[in-house]
Design a protein around this motif. Sequence first.
Motif, PDB file in Angstrom:
ATOM      1  N   THR A 153       0.830  -1.204   0.000  1.00  0.00           N
ATOM      2  CA  THR A 153       0.000   0.000   0.000  1.00  0.00           C
ATOM      3  C   THR A 153       0.863   1.251   0.000  1.00  0.00           C
ATOM      4  O   THR A 153       0.578   2.220  -0.712  1.00  0.00           O
ATOM      5  CB  THR A 153      -0.927   0.000   1.220  1.00  0.00           C
ATOM      6  OG1 THR A 153      -1.737  -1.174   1.190  1.00  0.00           O
ATOM      7  CG2 THR A 153      -1.826   1.225   1.229  1.00  0.00           C
ATOM      8  N   GLN A 154       1.926   1.246   0.811  1.00  0.00           N
ATOM      9  CA  GLN A 154       2.845   2.384   0.817  1.00  0.00           C
ATOM     10  C   GLN A 154       3.454   2.610  -0.564  1.00  0.00           C
ATOM     11  O   GLN A 154       3.523   3.740  -1.050  1.00  0.00           O
ATOM     12  CB  GLN A 154       3.968   2.162   1.829  1.00  0.00           C
ATOM     13  CG  GLN A 154       3.541   2.152   3.278  1.00  0.00           C
ATOM     14  CD  GLN A 154       4.698   1.839   4.194  1.00  0.00           C
ATOM     15  OE1 GLN A 154       5.830   2.245   3.943  1.00  0.00           O
ATOM     16  NE2 GLN A 154       4.440   1.097   5.260  1.00  0.00           N
ATOM     17  N   LYS A 155       3.899   1.527  -1.187  1.00  0.00           N
ATOM     18  CA  LYS A 155       4.517   1.649  -2.501  1.00  0.00           C
ATOM     19  C   LYS A 155       3.526   2.188  -3.521  1.00  0.00           C
ATOM     20  O   LYS A 155       3.870   3.040  -4.354  1.00  0.00           O
ATOM     21  CB  LYS A 155       5.056   0.295  -2.966  1.00  0.00           C
ATOM     22  CG  LYS A 155       5.693   0.356  -4.346  1.00  0.00           C
ATOM     23  CD  LYS A 155       6.113  -1.008  -4.848  1.00  0.00           C
ATOM     24  CE  LYS A 155       6.727  -0.907  -6.253  1.00  0.00           C
ATOM     25  NZ  LYS A 155       7.114  -2.230  -6.782  1.00  0.00           N
ATOM     26  N   ASP A 156       2.304   1.679  -3.482  1.00  0.00           N
ATOM     27  CA  ASP A 156       1.288   2.130  -4.436  1.00  0.00           C
ATOM     28  C   ASP A 156       1.042   3.625  -4.298  1.00  0.00           C
ATOM     29  O   ASP A 156       1.009   4.356  -5.294  1.00  0.00           O
ATOM     30  CB  ASP A 156      -0.001   1.345  -4.223  1.00  0.00           C
ATOM     31  CG  ASP A 156      -1.087   1.753  -5.211  1.00  0.00           C
ATOM     32  OD1 ASP A 156      -0.887   1.545  -6.422  1.00  0.00           O
ATOM     33  OD2 ASP A 156      -2.135   2.267  -4.772  1.00  0.00           O
ATOM     34  N   PHE A 157       0.872   4.088  -3.054  1.00  0.00           N
ATOM     35  CA  PHE A 157       0.629   5.512  -2.836  1.00  0.00           C
ATOM     36  C   PHE A 157       1.832   6.330  -3.282  1.00  0.00           C
ATOM     37  O   PHE A 157       1.691   7.340  -3.981  1.00  0.00           O
ATOM     38  CB  PHE A 157       0.327   5.773  -1.352  1.00  0.00           C
ATOM     39  CG  PHE A 157      -0.059   7.189  -1.056  1.00  0.00           C
ATOM     40  CD1 PHE A 157      -1.378   7.590  -1.143  1.00  0.00           C
ATOM     41  CD2 PHE A 157       0.901   8.138  -0.704  1.00  0.00           C
ATOM     42  CE1 PHE A 157      -1.735   8.911  -0.884  1.00  0.00           C
ATOM     43  CE2 PHE A 157       0.556   9.442  -0.444  1.00  0.00           C
ATOM     44  CZ  PHE A 157      -0.763   9.835  -0.535  1.00  0.00           C
ATOM     45  N   ALA A 188      18.425  16.760   1.257  1.00  0.00           N
ATOM     46  CA  ALA A 188      17.978  15.636   2.083  1.00  0.00           C
ATOM     47  C   ALA A 188      16.752  14.966   1.465  1.00  0.00           C
ATOM     48  O   ALA A 188      16.657  13.731   1.415  1.00  0.00           O
ATOM     49  CB  ALA A 188      17.675  16.109   3.494  1.00  0.00           C
ATOM     50  N   GLY A 189      15.817  15.768   0.983  1.00  0.00           N
ATOM     51  CA  GLY A 189      14.624  15.211   0.360  1.00  0.00           C
ATOM     52  C   GLY A 189      14.945  14.437  -0.905  1.00  0.00           C
ATOM     53  O   GLY A 189      14.401  13.350  -1.136  1.00  0.00           O
ATOM     54  N   ARG A 190      15.822  14.975  -1.720  1.00  0.00           N
ATOM     55  CA  ARG A 190      16.196  14.295  -2.974  1.00  0.00           C
ATOM     56  C   ARG A 190      16.820  12.930  -2.694  1.00  0.00           C
ATOM     57  O   ARG A 190      16.429  11.922  -3.299  1.00  0.00           O
ATOM     58  CB  ARG A 190      17.167  15.168  -3.767  1.00  0.00           C
ATOM     59  CG  ARG A 190      17.753  14.473  -4.991  1.00  0.00           C
ATOM     60  CD  ARG A 190      18.744  15.362  -5.709  1.00  0.00           C
ATOM     61  NE  ARG A 190      19.819  15.828  -4.857  1.00  0.00           N
ATOM     62  CZ  ARG A 190      20.873  15.101  -4.491  1.00  0.00           C
ATOM     63  NH1 ARG A 190      20.991  13.830  -4.891  1.00  0.00           N
ATOM     64  NH2 ARG A 190      21.826  15.622  -3.718  1.00  0.00           N
ATOM     65  N   VAL A 191      17.777  12.885  -1.779  1.00  0.00           N
ATOM     66  CA  VAL A 191      18.435  11.619  -1.468  1.00  0.00           C
ATOM     67  C   VAL A 191      17.444  10.634  -0.847  1.00  0.00           C
ATOM     68  O   VAL A 191      17.444   9.430  -1.173  1.00  0.00           O
ATOM     69  CB  VAL A 191      19.633  11.848  -0.533  1.00  0.00           C
ATOM     70  CG1 VAL A 191      20.265  10.521  -0.118  1.00  0.00           C
ATOM     71  CG2 VAL A 191      20.680  12.728  -1.207  1.00  0.00           C
ATOM     72  N   PHE A 192      16.582  11.116   0.027  1.00  0.00           N
ATOM     73  CA  PHE A 192      15.593  10.247   0.663  1.00  0.00           C
ATOM     74  C   PHE A 192      14.655   9.647  -0.374  1.00  0.00           C
ATOM     75  O   PHE A 192      14.315   8.455  -0.314  1.00  0.00           O
ATOM     76  CB  PHE A 192      14.823  11.040   1.713  1.00  0.00           C
ATOM     77  CG  PHE A 192      13.821  10.239   2.504  1.00  0.00           C
ATOM     78  CD1 PHE A 192      14.108   8.959   2.946  1.00  0.00           C
ATOM     79  CD2 PHE A 192      12.581  10.778   2.813  1.00  0.00           C
ATOM     80  CE1 PHE A 192      13.191   8.220   3.687  1.00  0.00           C
ATOM     81  CE2 PHE A 192      11.654  10.050   3.547  1.00  0.00           C
ATOM     82  CZ  PHE A 192      11.958   8.773   3.980  1.00  0.00           C
ATOM     83  N   MET A 193      14.226  10.452  -1.349  1.00  0.00           N
ATOM     84  CA  MET A 193      13.352   9.921  -2.392  1.00  0.00           C
ATOM     85  C   MET A 193      14.059   8.839  -3.209  1.00  0.00           C
ATOM     86  O   MET A 193      13.449   7.834  -3.595  1.00  0.00           O
ATOM     87  CB  MET A 193      12.871  11.043  -3.313  1.00  0.00           C
ATOM     88  CG  MET A 193      11.945  12.072  -2.661  1.00  0.00           C
ATOM     89  SD  MET A 193      10.414  11.391  -1.971  1.00  0.00           S
ATOM     90  CE  MET A 193      10.843  11.244  -0.219  1.00  0.00           C
ATOM     91  N   GLU A 194      15.336   9.006  -3.456  1.00  0.00           N
ATOM     92  CA  GLU A 194      16.103   7.983  -4.176  1.00  0.00           C
ATOM     93  C   GLU A 194      16.174   6.694  -3.361  1.00  0.00           C
ATOM     94  O   GLU A 194      16.051   5.590  -3.915  1.00  0.00           O
ATOM     95  CB  GLU A 194      17.507   8.509  -4.474  1.00  0.00           C
ATOM     96  CG  GLU A 194      17.528   9.672  -5.465  1.00  0.00           C
ATOM     97  CD  GLU A 194      18.880  10.360  -5.542  1.00  0.00           C
ATOM     98  OE1 GLU A 194      19.805   9.982  -4.773  1.00  0.00           O
ATOM     99  OE2 GLU A 194      19.029  11.290  -6.354  1.00  0.00           O
ATOM    100  N   GLU A 196      14.012   5.692  -1.035  1.00  0.00           N
ATOM    101  CA  GLU A 196      12.680   5.095  -1.020  1.00  0.00           C
ATOM    102  C   GLU A 196      12.381   4.374  -2.333  1.00  0.00           C
ATOM    103  O   GLU A 196      11.840   3.260  -2.337  1.00  0.00           O
ATOM    104  CB  GLU A 196      11.620   6.178  -0.763  1.00  0.00           C
ATOM    105  CG  GLU A 196      11.593   6.689   0.662  1.00  0.00           C
ATOM    106  CD  GLU A 196      10.947   5.692   1.612  1.00  0.00           C
ATOM    107  OE1 GLU A 196       9.724   5.708   1.793  1.00  0.00           O
ATOM    108  OE2 GLU A 196      11.693   4.868   2.174  1.00  0.00           O
ATOM    109  N   ARG A 197      12.735   4.976  -3.451  1.00  0.00           N
ATOM    110  CA  ARG A 197      12.484   4.343  -4.741  1.00  0.00           C
ATOM    111  C   ARG A 197      13.194   2.985  -4.828  1.00  0.00           C
ATOM    112  O   ARG A 197      12.601   1.979  -5.231  1.00  0.00           O
ATOM    113  CB  ARG A 197      12.965   5.250  -5.876  1.00  0.00           C
ATOM    114  CG  ARG A 197      12.673   4.690  -7.274  1.00  0.00           C
ATOM    115  CD  ARG A 197      13.245   5.588  -8.367  1.00  0.00           C
ATOM    116  NE  ARG A 197      12.742   6.933  -8.274  1.00  0.00           N
ATOM    117  CZ  ARG A 197      11.548   7.323  -8.719  1.00  0.00           C
ATOM    118  NH1 ARG A 197      10.736   6.434  -9.286  1.00  0.00           N
ATOM    119  NH2 ARG A 197      11.162   8.579  -8.590  1.00  0.00           N
ATOM    120  N   GLU A 198      14.461   2.958  -4.427  1.00  0.00           N
ATOM    121  CA  GLU A 198      15.225   1.726  -4.500  1.00  0.00           C
ATOM    122  C   GLU A 198      14.704   0.697  -3.491  1.00  0.00           C
ATOM    123  O   GLU A 198      14.640  -0.498  -3.798  1.00  0.00           O
ATOM    124  CB  GLU A 198      16.700   2.015  -4.256  1.00  0.00           C
ATOM    125  CG  GLU A 198      17.614   0.808  -4.377  1.00  0.00           C
ATOM    126  CD  GLU A 198      17.639   0.200  -5.772  1.00  0.00           C
ATOM    127  OE1 GLU A 198      18.135  -0.929  -5.909  1.00  0.00           O
ATOM    128  OE2 GLU A 198      17.150   0.849  -6.733  1.00  0.00           O
TER     129      GLU A 198
END
Length: 205
Positions: A153-157, A188-194, A196-198
């Motif tokens: 569910t987290q991934k879908d959102f 920090a946000g950019r690296v965190f998003m990367e 999370e994606r991986e």
Amino acid sequence: MTSTATPDMMTDIPEEDGLRADLYDFLSVMLAAPPDGGLLKRAAALKGDQSELGSAIQSLGRVAAATTPQAAEREFNALFIGLGRGELLPYASFYLTGFLNEKPLAVLRGDMARLRISRAPNVFEPEDNIASLMEMMAGLIRGRFNGPQDLTTQKDFWSRHIGPWAAHFFTDLEGAKNSVLYASVGAAGRVFMEIEREAFRMTVD
């Protein structure tokens, strides 16, 4: 901002998920309004390890320690409010279509209804604001809306509402001409998003 949660709705979650939720919550409050002295003090106390994310967080802590609330408010206003509009428009609809209040917002509202997430009555920003989306993601992890949501569910959102544009936004924030404190928030946000994606790619089919 967007939550109808109450404390008794939340349950224990694994430590690593708690850390993820903490960072989503921190990004949310930093992007929702200019940070006051208390939030700047909390940011200044942040520590990180030698990883890319840890280095970005350490940098954020150093910049926050040297930032006054007045300077932070001027920076926030220049970035997000301005005369007519700020330097950046932090909305999914704008990043994905070039216009505000477009289909991405309608799709988000449908998913919010399904997940029992509703906008607080004192909030008038469109729900696809980056701060609101960071708060929603933290809420899904912590169980603020209808119990902790599983990784699927987290991934879908995330994949529908955050992944397609948030890294681009954080990169823009990092490089914006008015960014000083917020350049570190963007990093920090950019690296965190990367990360999370991986992580979603590796752990969820």
